[in-house]
Design a protein around this motif. Structure first.
Motif, PDB file in Angstrom:
ATOM      1  N   THR A 211       0.803  -1.225   0.000  1.00  0.00           N
ATOM      2  CA  THR A 211       0.000   0.000   0.000  1.00  0.00           C
ATOM      3  C   THR A 211       0.833   1.270   0.000  1.00  0.00           C
ATOM      4  O   THR A 211       0.280   2.361  -0.103  1.00  0.00           O
ATOM      5  CB  THR A 211      -0.927   0.008   1.219  1.00  0.00           C
ATOM      6  OG1 THR A 211      -0.137  -0.070   2.427  1.00  0.00           O
ATOM      7  CG2 THR A 211      -1.889  -1.166   1.178  1.00  0.00           C
TER       8      THR A 211
ATOM      9  N   ARG B 250      -7.533  -3.594 -12.151  1.00  0.00           N
ATOM     10  CA  ARG B 250      -8.728  -3.153 -11.421  1.00  0.00           C
ATOM     11  C   ARG B 250      -9.954  -3.943 -11.846  1.00  0.00           C
ATOM     12  O   ARG B 250     -10.812  -4.264 -11.026  1.00  0.00           O
ATOM     13  CB  ARG B 250      -8.956  -1.665 -11.652  1.00  0.00           C
ATOM     14  CG  ARG B 250      -7.956  -0.762 -10.945  1.00  0.00           C
ATOM     15  CD  ARG B 250      -8.459   0.661 -10.913  1.00  0.00           C
ATOM     16  NE  ARG B 250      -8.617   1.204 -12.257  1.00  0.00           N
ATOM     17  CZ  ARG B 250      -7.687   1.876 -12.922  1.00  0.00           C
ATOM     18  NH1 ARG B 250      -6.492   2.060 -12.348  1.00  0.00           N
ATOM     19  NH2 ARG B 250      -7.908   2.335 -14.134  1.00  0.00           N
TER      20      ARG B 250
ATOM     21  N   THR C 297      -9.757  -7.412 -10.138  1.00  0.00           N
ATOM     22  CA  THR C 297      -9.930  -7.407  -8.687  1.00  0.00           C
ATOM     23  C   THR C 297     -11.267  -6.829  -8.240  1.00  0.00           C
ATOM     24  O   THR C 297     -11.696  -7.094  -7.114  1.00  0.00           O
ATOM     25  CB  THR C 297      -8.792  -6.611  -8.032  1.00  0.00           C
ATOM     26  OG1 THR C 297      -8.784  -5.261  -8.572  1.00  0.00           O
ATOM     27  CG2 THR C 297      -7.458  -7.282  -8.279  1.00  0.00           C
ATOM     28  N   ARG C 298     -11.921  -6.025  -9.104  1.00  0.00           N
ATOM     29  CA  ARG C 298     -13.170  -5.402  -8.680  1.00  0.00           C
ATOM     30  C   ARG C 298     -14.277  -6.421  -8.369  1.00  0.00           C
ATOM     31  O   ARG C 298     -14.926  -6.326  -7.324  1.00  0.00           O
ATOM     32  CB  ARG C 298     -13.640  -4.403  -9.748  1.00  0.00           C
ATOM     33  CG  ARG C 298     -14.916  -3.671  -9.351  1.00  0.00           C
ATOM     34  CD  ARG C 298     -15.263  -2.608 -10.378  1.00  0.00           C
ATOM     35  NE  ARG C 298     -16.497  -1.940 -10.031  1.00  0.00           N
ATOM     36  CZ  ARG C 298     -16.617  -0.975  -9.128  1.00  0.00           C
ATOM     37  NH1 ARG C 298     -15.527  -0.580  -8.464  1.00  0.00           N
ATOM     38  NH2 ARG C 298     -17.777  -0.414  -8.866  1.00  0.00           N
TER      39      ARG C 298
ATOM     40  N   ILE D  33     -13.972  -9.452  -7.412  1.00  0.00           N
ATOM     41  CA  ILE D  33     -13.584 -10.161  -6.192  1.00  0.00           C
ATOM     42  C   ILE D  33     -13.808  -9.272  -4.976  1.00  0.00           C
ATOM     43  O   ILE D  33     -14.315  -9.710  -3.937  1.00  0.00           O
ATOM     44  CB  ILE D  33     -12.111 -10.607  -6.290  1.00  0.00           C
ATOM     45  CG1 ILE D  33     -11.925 -11.557  -7.482  1.00  0.00           C
ATOM     46  CG2 ILE D  33     -11.666 -11.269  -4.998  1.00  0.00           C
ATOM     47  CD1 ILE D  33     -10.489 -11.958  -7.714  1.00  0.00           C
ATOM     48  N   THR D  34     -13.438  -7.985  -5.097  1.00  0.00           N
ATOM     49  CA  THR D  34     -13.625  -7.065  -3.972  1.00  0.00           C
ATOM     50  C   THR D  34     -15.097  -6.880  -3.647  1.00  0.00           C
ATOM     51  O   THR D  34     -15.502  -6.918  -2.475  1.00  0.00           O
ATOM     52  CB  THR D  34     -12.974  -5.713  -4.299  1.00  0.00           C
ATOM     53  OG1 THR D  34     -11.594  -5.920  -4.638  1.00  0.00           O
ATOM     54  CG2 THR D  34     -13.066  -4.784  -3.110  1.00  0.00           C
ATOM     55  N   LEU D  35     -15.917  -6.677  -4.689  1.00  0.00           N
ATOM     56  CA  LEU D  35     -17.342  -6.504  -4.455  1.00  0.00           C
ATOM     57  C   LEU D  35     -17.964  -7.770  -3.866  1.00  0.00           C
ATOM     58  O   LEU D  35     -18.805  -7.711  -2.960  1.00  0.00           O
ATOM     59  CB  LEU D  35     -18.057  -6.125  -5.762  1.00  0.00           C
ATOM     60  CG  LEU D  35     -17.692  -4.756  -6.363  1.00  0.00           C
ATOM     61  CD1 LEU D  35     -18.407  -4.553  -7.693  1.00  0.00           C
ATOM     62  CD2 LEU D  35     -18.037  -3.629  -5.397  1.00  0.00           C
TER      63      LEU D  35
ATOM     64  N   LYS E 223     -16.477 -10.004  -2.071  1.00  0.00           N
ATOM     65  CA  LYS E 223     -16.025 -10.132  -0.686  1.00  0.00           C
ATOM     66  C   LYS E 223     -16.822  -9.209   0.227  1.00  0.00           C
ATOM     67  O   LYS E 223     -17.210  -9.587   1.336  1.00  0.00           O
ATOM     68  CB  LYS E 223     -14.530  -9.811  -0.611  1.00  0.00           C
ATOM     69  CG  LYS E 223     -13.940  -9.958   0.775  1.00  0.00           C
ATOM     70  CD  LYS E 223     -12.459  -9.662   0.777  1.00  0.00           C
ATOM     71  CE  LYS E 223     -11.873  -9.802   2.165  1.00  0.00           C
ATOM     72  NZ  LYS E 223     -10.421  -9.475   2.185  1.00  0.00           N
ATOM     73  N   GLU E 224     -17.075  -7.966  -0.243  1.00  0.00           N
ATOM     74  CA  GLU E 224     -17.857  -7.027   0.568  1.00  0.00           C
ATOM     75  C   GLU E 224     -19.276  -7.548   0.773  1.00  0.00           C
ATOM     76  O   GLU E 224     -19.826  -7.466   1.877  1.00  0.00           O
ATOM     77  CB  GLU E 224     -17.873  -5.654  -0.099  1.00  0.00           C
ATOM     78  CG  GLU E 224     -16.506  -4.974  -0.131  1.00  0.00           C
ATOM     79  CD  GLU E 224     -16.545  -3.658  -0.888  1.00  0.00           C
ATOM     80  OE1 GLU E 224     -17.619  -3.339  -1.458  1.00  0.00           O
ATOM     81  OE2 GLU E 224     -15.512  -2.959  -0.910  1.00  0.00           O
TER      82      GLU E 224
END
Length: 490
Positions: free
Chosen positions: A166, A303, A306-307, A309-311, A313-314
């Motif tokens: 990060t 992006r 990963t988007r 996967i991120t959504l 996961k949320e």
């Protein structure tokens, strides 16, 4: 004779005697130790001490024992396993530290000591002294020797980077590598400062060295982080990181801090870069600049991957938080079970009480005159009924046939029916039938029943039994008083 309580040297004698006006009883060693402990803990409580570590020892249980000293005094110290595991450095003799804890006594050795909860290095000077001490020790082992250095590859295909995922460091390295030469980059995300950072960095370096052949092997490895104070960079001065870099078969570039910052990782690495950007420049040769669109497409692709996967996961985390807990699901059935259990117990008690009352009420109606009257009425009804002979004969024929069939089965299952064919029954003293040779060998005497009688024998090697006659086993016969005549009208 006066009571004995203390010894008076002026009076002489061997027995302790009380003095005039003396009403104080002698204290035990445990009592005076407890009083001293309470006095010390009440007077001082939590304190901070600054001193030099001496006699540092970590027990097998994980507890840390040491002494804190200055020019004129020494105090013992102990740190329990939980607090010792949270230390940000490895305690060694000669390190000046500031310890916070509670002053107490240890009655087992008649000493006072400090039970430390925290321990920090006392100032930047002490930290630098510890750094120099560690550097000299590792240099003596040859970890910084020039002959251990490996040359960097001219054109690496895969570059491994160990840094924070990060921070600005990884972005600078990737940006510089993309500008100079497009390369395959493997990033191992780690903490670069604070507790546990050194272990993560060392684990990442060893992890890249142990990658299987199915994955791309890095040609060069960059260990990097941004600038900061000596405390921020201390993770790269830890011995575990230095040894991991020295043992790494992949050429390592150390890019820790700014140009003026120096860590022990720089000495162990094959090359030292003044900045993370300079490390990227050392790793690859110069090439024509890549089009800005290539980098933009790469970031957009990343992006886009990963988007979802991120959504997802949320969404999963949000739905998991709304799921009821197991205790909440089991609470209503559990409460209902308890309620039904209580109701069942009360119901059984009520039912038993009502049955008892009904039985007591019925007992009054079971008098002899009443029963005789009922028998008379039943006899009158029986006399009015005409019985057909076929009803009785048919029932008797069926019962006779059943009895004959059962008799044949009984004769086929009777073990004594085989005695006429040459078989025998072997029993012990108690009349129990023995089925195996081992069971018969354990008995002192045996009774063998033939068709014409019983023969008492003794197994070979057994003790001679007392002259007792085996009681014949009688067959159980149904009691004549238990026979029951069936009703002809059933």
């Amino acid at each position: 004779m006066p009571p004995a309580s203390s010894y008076d040297p002026d009076e002489g004698g061997l027995v302790a005697r009380s003095r005039t006006g003396d009403n104080a009883e002698p204290l035990s060693i445990t009592e005076i130790s407890a009083r001293l402990k309470r006095a010390v803990e009440d007077q001082f409580g939590y304190i901070r001490l600054r001193g030099e570590l001496s006699g540092v020892k970590r027990a097998a249980s994980g507890h840390l024992y040491c002494s804190l000293k200055d020019e004129k005094a020494v105090i013992d110290g102990v740190m329990w396993r939980g607090n010792a595991g949270r230390l940000g450095f490895v305690p060694e003799d000669g390190i000046e530290v500031v310890a916070t804890g509670k002053l107490t006594t240890y009655a087992g050795r008649s000493k006072y000591q400090i039970v430390m909860e925290t321990m920090d290095i006392a100032g930047e000077g002490a930290l630098l002294a510890l750094l120099e001490k560690t550097r000299i020790r590792l240099e003596a082992e040859g970890l910084f020797a020039a002959e251990r250095k490996q040359p960097l590859p001219f054109l690496p295909k895969t570059i491994a980077v160990v840094t924070s995922p990060t921070g600005a460091v990884i972005r600078d390295i990737l940006h510089r590598l993309a500008d100079r030469f497009p390369s395959h980059v493997l990033v191992w995300p780690v903490l670069v400062q604070g507790k546990g950072s050194a272990e993560q960095v060392a684990s990442a370096i060893r992890g890249f060295s142990a990658l299987p052949d199915t994955l791309p092997k890095p040609d060069v490895l960059i260990a990097a982080r941004g600038g900061g104070s000596i405390e921020d960079l201390w993770g790269f001065n830890e011995e575990v990181v230095v040894r991991a870099i020295a043992d790494c078969p992949i050429p390592v570039i150390s890019a820790v801090g700014h140009e003026t910052d120096t860590t022990l990782a720089d000495f162990a690495a094959d090359r030292r870069a003044p900045t993370p950007t300079a490390a990227a420049e050392m790793a690859v040769p110069v090439r024509a600049e890549l089009a800005a669109a290539v980098e933009d497409y790469a970031h957009r692709q990343k992006r886009a991957i990963t988007r979802p996967i991120t959504l997802g996961k949320e969404r999963l985390e949000a739905r998991a938080q709304r799921l009821p807990r197991l205790e909440a699901l089991l609470q209503p059935p559990t409460q209902r079970l308890d309620d039904l259990s209580d109701r069942l117990q009360r119901g059984l008690k009520d039912r038993a009480g009502k049955a008892r009352e009904a039985l007591q009420a019925d007992a009054a109606r079971l008098s002899a005159p009443l029963l005789l009257s009922k028998i008379g009425r039943a006899r009158d009804r029986l006399d009015t009924v005409r019985l057909a002979p076929a009803l009785a004969t048919n029932r008797l024929a069926r019962d006779a046939e059943r009895l004959s069939s059962l008799s044949r089965v009984f004769r086929s299952l009777d073990p004594e029916a085989l005695l006429d064919r040459g078989f025998v029954l072997v029993r012990d003293k108690a009349g129990n039938i023995l089925k195996t040779r081992d069971a018969a060998a354990k008995e002192a005497a045996l009774a063998i029943k033939f068709a014409d009688g019983i023969l008492d024998v003794m197994p070979a090697g057994a003790a001679v039994p007392s002259p007792e006659k085996a009681k014949p086993v009688r067959k159980s016969r149904p009691d004549a008083g238990q026979t029951r005549q069936d009703d002809l009208f059933d």
